[in-house]
Design a protein around this motif. Structure first.
Motif, PDB file in Angstrom:
ATOM      1  N   LEU A  52     -69.520  39.990  97.032  1.00 34.16           N
ATOM      2  CA  LEU A  52     -70.068  38.986  97.328  1.00 34.16           C
ATOM      3  C   LEU A  52     -70.137  37.397  97.091  1.00 34.16           C
ATOM      4  CD1 LEU A  52     -71.000  37.788 101.068  1.00 34.16           C
ATOM      5  CD2 LEU A  52     -73.692  38.899 100.026  1.00 34.16           C
ATOM      6  N   MET A  53     -70.871  37.903  96.413  1.00 33.47           N
ATOM      7  CA  MET A  53     -71.298  37.035  95.489  1.00 33.47           C
ATOM      8  C   MET A  53     -70.292  35.803  94.536  1.00 33.47           C
ATOM      9  SD  MET A  53     -74.485  36.396  96.055  1.00 33.47           S
ATOM     10  CE  MET A  53     -74.839  35.099  95.425  1.00 33.47           C
ATOM     11  N   LYS A  54     -69.289  36.759  93.826  1.00 32.50           N
ATOM     12  CA  LYS A  54     -68.031  36.049  93.414  1.00 32.50           C
ATOM     13  C   LYS A  54     -66.925  35.283  94.588  1.00 32.50           C
ATOM     14  CE  LYS A  54     -70.386  38.015  89.428  1.00 32.50           C
ATOM     15  NZ  LYS A  54     -70.148  36.987  88.778  1.00 32.50           N
ATOM     16  N   LEU A  55     -66.888  36.077  95.254  1.00 31.73           N
ATOM     17  CA  LEU A  55     -65.412  35.979  95.683  1.00 31.73           C
ATOM     18  C   LEU A  55     -65.929  35.653  97.723  1.00 31.73           C
ATOM     19  CD1 LEU A  55     -62.855  35.725  96.790  1.00 31.73           C
ATOM     20  CD2 LEU A  55     -62.199  38.115  96.980  1.00 31.73           C
ATOM     21  N   SER A  56     -66.169  36.656  98.372  1.00 28.86           N
ATOM     22  CA  SER A  56     -66.157  35.802  99.677  1.00 28.86           C
ATOM     23  C   SER A  56     -67.294  34.701  99.592  1.00 28.86           C
ATOM     24  CB  SER A  56     -66.988  37.198 100.306  1.00 28.86           C
ATOM     25  OG  SER A  56     -66.225  38.619 100.038  1.00 28.86           O
ATOM     26  N   LEU A  57     -68.329  34.528  99.088  1.00 22.64           N
ATOM     27  CA  LEU A  57     -69.138  33.263  99.680  1.00 22.64           C
ATOM     28  C   LEU A  57     -68.735  32.060  99.185  1.00 22.64           C
ATOM     29  CD1 LEU A  57     -73.406  34.356  99.795  1.00 22.64           C
ATOM     30  CD2 LEU A  57     -72.355  33.735 101.103  1.00 22.64           C
ATOM     31  N   PRO A  58     -68.227  32.453  97.823  1.00 21.63           N
ATOM     32  CA  PRO A  58     -67.841  30.744  97.466  1.00 21.63           C
ATOM     33  C   PRO A  58     -66.539  30.163  98.432  1.00 21.63           C
ATOM     34  CG  PRO A  58     -67.725  32.218  95.621  1.00 21.63           C
ATOM     35  CD  PRO A  58     -67.906  32.469  97.020  1.00 21.63           C
ATOM     36  N   ALA A  59     -65.655  31.342  98.804  1.00 26.44           N
ATOM     37  CA  ALA A  59     -64.186  31.066  99.482  1.00 26.44           C
ATOM     38  C   ALA A  59     -64.785  30.988 101.131  1.00 26.44           C
ATOM     39  CB  ALA A  59     -63.366  32.361  99.485  1.00 26.44           C
ATOM     40  N   ALA A  60     -65.973  31.476 101.470  1.00 23.67           N
ATOM     41  CA  ALA A  60     -66.535  30.802 103.043  1.00 23.67           C
ATOM     42  C   ALA A  60     -67.480  29.160 102.929  1.00 23.67           C
ATOM     43  CB  ALA A  60     -67.308  31.730 103.438  1.00 23.67           C
ATOM     44  N   MET A  61     -67.509  28.518 101.679  1.00 21.75           N
ATOM     45  CA  MET A  61     -68.430  26.832 101.878  1.00 21.75           C
ATOM     46  C   MET A  61     -67.447  26.151 102.267  1.00 21.75           C
ATOM     47  SD  MET A  61     -71.128  27.103 100.270  1.00 21.75           S
ATOM     48  CE  MET A  61     -71.335  28.827  99.900  1.00 21.75           C
ATOM     49  N   PRO A  62     -66.313  25.961 102.617  1.00 27.95           N
ATOM     50  CA  PRO A  62     -65.938  24.905 103.144  1.00 27.95           C
ATOM     51  C   PRO A  62     -66.197  24.873 104.731  1.00 27.95           C
ATOM     52  CG  PRO A  62     -63.869  25.875 102.099  1.00 27.95           C
ATOM     53  CD  PRO A  62     -64.930  26.874 101.271  1.00 27.95           C
TER      54      PRO A  62
END
Lengths: 259, 291, 279
Positions: free
Chosen positions: C189-199
């Motif tokens: 969640l912290m390293k992939l999903s959230l950063p990728a979801a930011m846009p």
């Protein structure tokens, strides 16, 4: 030299699709020894990538067994037994090159000083020192793929699984990276599983070439290379190279690869 | 069939859950009034009596779903369509303003988008303002437009339609500009190699290519149009239309009436968006853009 | 008549200038100058027509008198701004977007919930939710709390849909990579999903800025204390002092643009890596 690191016995994998079952792998038996450079070659649909993904526990076989380092594939994954390089670099655009290589180290809980040391070491291995603070999208495709190899090397797994890592690159870059990969293999003494659809690439890199054919995905030939381990690009001009390439081509034809 | 349940199952479960929540909330919110009433009558309520009372109050804080359904049934099926108490009559008034405004807004939006795509000067002058205007709460202008037009003698359908037009106009300009610019350089160069003129390029390449973008913004536009028409009905004082029903309901604390107008507006919005979705599917399929 | 002629003359000149500028070499300056000139021209045309045709200020006040009214009623405008924007819109925006964000993360773990809630979320996002305003005013009273509640409901579903979409937006290789590392849920969640979801998250946040302001203003049409932008607009319209209405609309426009601009700036800083943000 004969210690077995990966062994597959009667391995089969069937995908259920709307058009009926697809036999991606059928009755695969194979042993990979420590320090081997094994290539998997065959036309699309022959299951070479699927087999690599089974070794990595990214797919689960329908029947048969797969052992990696004497454990089940999923145990081996949890113990981080291998580094995996994908068809595309798959770098995270929001992290720098250094940050991307640090990613597995953070997840696996290496301490800060160790992380920095390892990042510097693998960057040097793939000749990217000085690019640590660049972002992936500021680099060329070949450099990105090198960074992704560095990322797979960073946590010192004995096994490196590579799925057509240079497939998207042009031939000049690919030749260069092949040579670098051989040097890296010699320095680190890793076991490498390498998927490709290029006959020259397979022959040039491997100690053992596994020829596969589709419908159902199976092994049609296993060729032990007689080329010396220490080789340069010039070896591609020799008769020995041409003979092995010929045998691979015959193997592909025998498997009705072109129908 | 399994495919259907795979898709509809979770949605239906959620809807059932929401209805259950609604009932629970109705009991919780209306209980105070029920207890109060009972206390004044020196009675004590058993739990089942309490629940029954919370679902049958005349002006509950939150009406139970079946009360709203009954009210909607009473004001649609049982009332003559021409009656001022018929929800269909009010709905039609709102709908006609919505559709009229939407039609104008779409036409104007497409025309402006074409101007922007073909004229560099217009692009540079107007486009930044169109984009900025998307960040402005345009709806706040609604009461002024109604009152000003009333003052010059224009009333009824037109002022509301103007607000609807205004609200649907901006998303359509933005979507259409994006759509008309969607062909890539290679496709445009291809047209040049055939020596196609501006008009041919427009009809054969730009316009067909923009259709998916147009429909996406039409859906946003019609929803905005409906909101515009409803808000446009507020300042005239509760005369007619769904907005008027909302306002009248809030004046007199007729919560059941508010909720039924609200549900009616929701059904209207969903129906309009679904209708455009249907036209979109048919058009895109005919154009071969959809399997 | 002189005013009208002058205004049109000015308009023609400015049109010519803009066409000239737009078709010339494009620099940073022209990209700002051309729309600014266009805006100024519209204002002058407006002023000239209102004066020249002597349009009643009850219908359309000239920009100059709106500016005058704006300058002389700063305290009132500021009070309305605080009541509607700071208290109503911002607090509702934070609560609504925050709740939607947390819901999205919870929903993302269950495929069943995702398949159940996404269609409903998409459906609700198209509904005229603003109609809930009278009910919420009834429940939460006339003051800003009911306005914040309207805003919460308006921003919740667009934000939910965008965040859930974003949390599913990683590509296959990035997800497989996390598998090969044997990463835990939280690491993923912290390293992939959230950063990728930011846009996607910021797309939702930007849409919601406008919705928040609309919700807070329109909710005041259904009842409010004697301050607030929506209250002022509806009462001053009733008294036909349109210059005050326009001044209030100016405040709303400035607030809306600034709000959106702020979120867009934060977006630029957070998602600098996304193709749409790179130059």
């Amino acid at each position: 030299m004969s210690e077995t690191v990966i062994s597959a016995k009667n391995l089969s994998l069937t995908f259920q699709t709307n058009d009926g079952p697809v036999h991606a792998l059928k009755d695969i038996n194979l042993e990979i020894n420590k320090g081997d450079f094994i290539s998997f070659i065959g036309p699309s649909g022959c299951g070479k990538t699927t087999f690599l993904r089974v070794m990595a526990d990214l797919e689960t076989p329908t029947s048969g067994t797969i052992e990696v380092n004497g454990m089940s594939a999923s145990e081996a994954r949890m113990k981080r037994a291998y580094g995996y390089v994908f068809q595309a670099a798959g770098l995270y655009p929001w992290r720098t090159i250094g940050g991307n290589i640090r990613l597995p180290l953070e997840i696996m809980g290496f301490d800060k000083a160790d992380q920095a040391e390892r990042v510097a070491r693998v960057l040097e291995l793939v000749e990217l020192s000085g690019f640590e603070n660049k972002f992936p999208w500021q680099l060329s495709g070949g450099m990105q793929q090198r960074a992704s190899i560095a990322r797979a090397l960073a946590f010192d797994a004995d096994i490196l699984l590579m799925d057509e890592p240079f497939g998207a690159l042009d031939e000049i870059v690919r030749d260069h990276l092949n040579e670098q990969l051989l040097k890296l293999w010699a320095r680190t003494e890793k076991t490498i599983g390498f998927v490709t659809h290029s006959i020259p690439e397979a022959v040039f890199l491997s100690t053992k070439i596994v020829v596969m054919s589709p419908r159902p995905g199976r092994i049609s030939d296993v060729i032990e290379s007689t080329l010396p381990r220490d080789r340069t690009l010039d070896i591609r001009e020799t008769q020995e190279f041409a003979d092995i390439a010929h045998r691979v081509r015959e193997g592909l034809r025998a498997g009705h690869a072109y129908d | 069939m399994t495919e259907f349940w795979h898709r509809a199952g979770p949605v239906l479960t959620m809807i059932l859950l929401l209805v259950a929540l609604w009932y629970a909330a109705a009991v919780a919110l209306n209980a105070a009034w029920a207890k109060d009433k009972a206390a004044r009558a020196n009675m004590s309520l058993s739990f089942s009596e309490l629940v029954a009372d919370t679902m049958s109050q005349e002006k509950p804080l939150l009406p139970a779903p079946h009360q709203v359904v009954k009210e909607i049934y009473n004001t649609t099926v049982l009332k003559k369509i021409t009656s001022k108490r018929s929800l269909i009559w009010h709905g039609w008034i709102t709908l006609s303003a919505t559709l009229l405004g939407f039609a104008f807004g779409t036409a104007l939006g497409i025309l402006l988008a074409i101007g922007i795509v073909y004229s560099r000067a217009m692009d540079m002058s107007v486009m930044p303002w169109v984009i900025t205007s998307q960040t402005i709460p345009i709806l706040a202008v609604a009461p002024m437009i109604i009152v000003v037009l009333n003052a010059v003698g224009v009333s009824g359908l037109l002022p509301k339609a103007i607000i609807s037009m205004y609200l649907s106009f901006f998303p359509i300009v933005v979507g259409m500009v994006k759509g008309l610019r969607a062909p890539d350089q290679m496709q445009l160069d291809q047209m040049r190699t055939w020596n196609a003129g501006g008009a041919t390029t427009f009809w054969k390449l730009r316009l067909p290519r923009s259709m998916p973008y147009l429909f996406a913004s039409l859906k946003i536009g019609i929803a905005a149009s409906l909101v515009g028409a409803i808000v446009g009905e507020l300042p005239t004082g509760a005369v007619a239309g769904l907005g008027a029903r909302l306002l009248a309901g809030s004046y007199y604390g007729q919560t059941i009436q508010i909720w039924s107008a609200l549900i009616c507006a929701a059904v209207l919005a969903a129906g309009l968006v679904a209708l455009i979705g249907l036209i979109e599917r048919i058009t895109l399929r005919k154009m071969g853009m959809l399997q | 008549m002189k005013w009208v002629l002058l205004a049109f003359l000015f308009w023609l000149v400015m049109c010519a200038v803009n066409v000239r500028l737009a078709n010339g070499v494009q620099t940073r300056l022209t990209r700002v100058l051309v729309p600014t000139l266009f805006g100024v021209t519209l204002l002058i045309l407006w002023e000239g027509l209102v004066r020249g045709l002597s349009i009643s200020p009850i219908l359309l006040p000239p920009p100059s008198s709106i500016a005058l009214r704006f300058a002389t009623s700063l305290p009132i405008l500021w009070g309305d701004f605080v009541q509607t924007f700071i208290k109503g819109a911002i607090s509702g925006y934070i609560i609504g977007c925050g709740a939607a964000f947390l819901t999205a993360i919870a929903v993302d773990r269950s495929d069943f919930l995702k398949r159940g809630l996404l269609p409903i979320g998409n459906f609700v996002a198209a509904l005229p939710i603003i109609g809930m305003a009278p009910i919420l005013v009834m429940w939460f009273g006339f003051d800003w709390q009911s306005k914040a509640a309207v805003v919460v409901i308006m921003v919740f579903f667009p934000m939910l849909v965008n965040t859930v979409t974003g949390l599913g937006a990683q590509d296959v290789i990035q997800r497989d990579l996390m598998n090969t590392y044997g990463a835990s849920y939280w690491q993923r969640l912290m390293k992939l999903s959230l950063p990728a979801a930011m846009p996607f998250i910021f797309n939702g946040l930007k849409i919601c800025t406008t919705l928040a302001l609309i919700g807070a203003i329109v909710a005041e049409f259904f009842g409010s204390p004697i301050r607030g932008m929506g209250f002022r607009i509806s009462t001053e319209v009733g008294r036909l002092s349109l210059d005050m209405v326009w001044a209030e609309i100016t405040v709303a426009a400035l607030a809306g643009t600034a709000f959106y601009g702020t979120v867009a700036l934060i977006e630029k800083a957070v998602t600098f890596w996304h193709p749409s943000q790179r130059n």
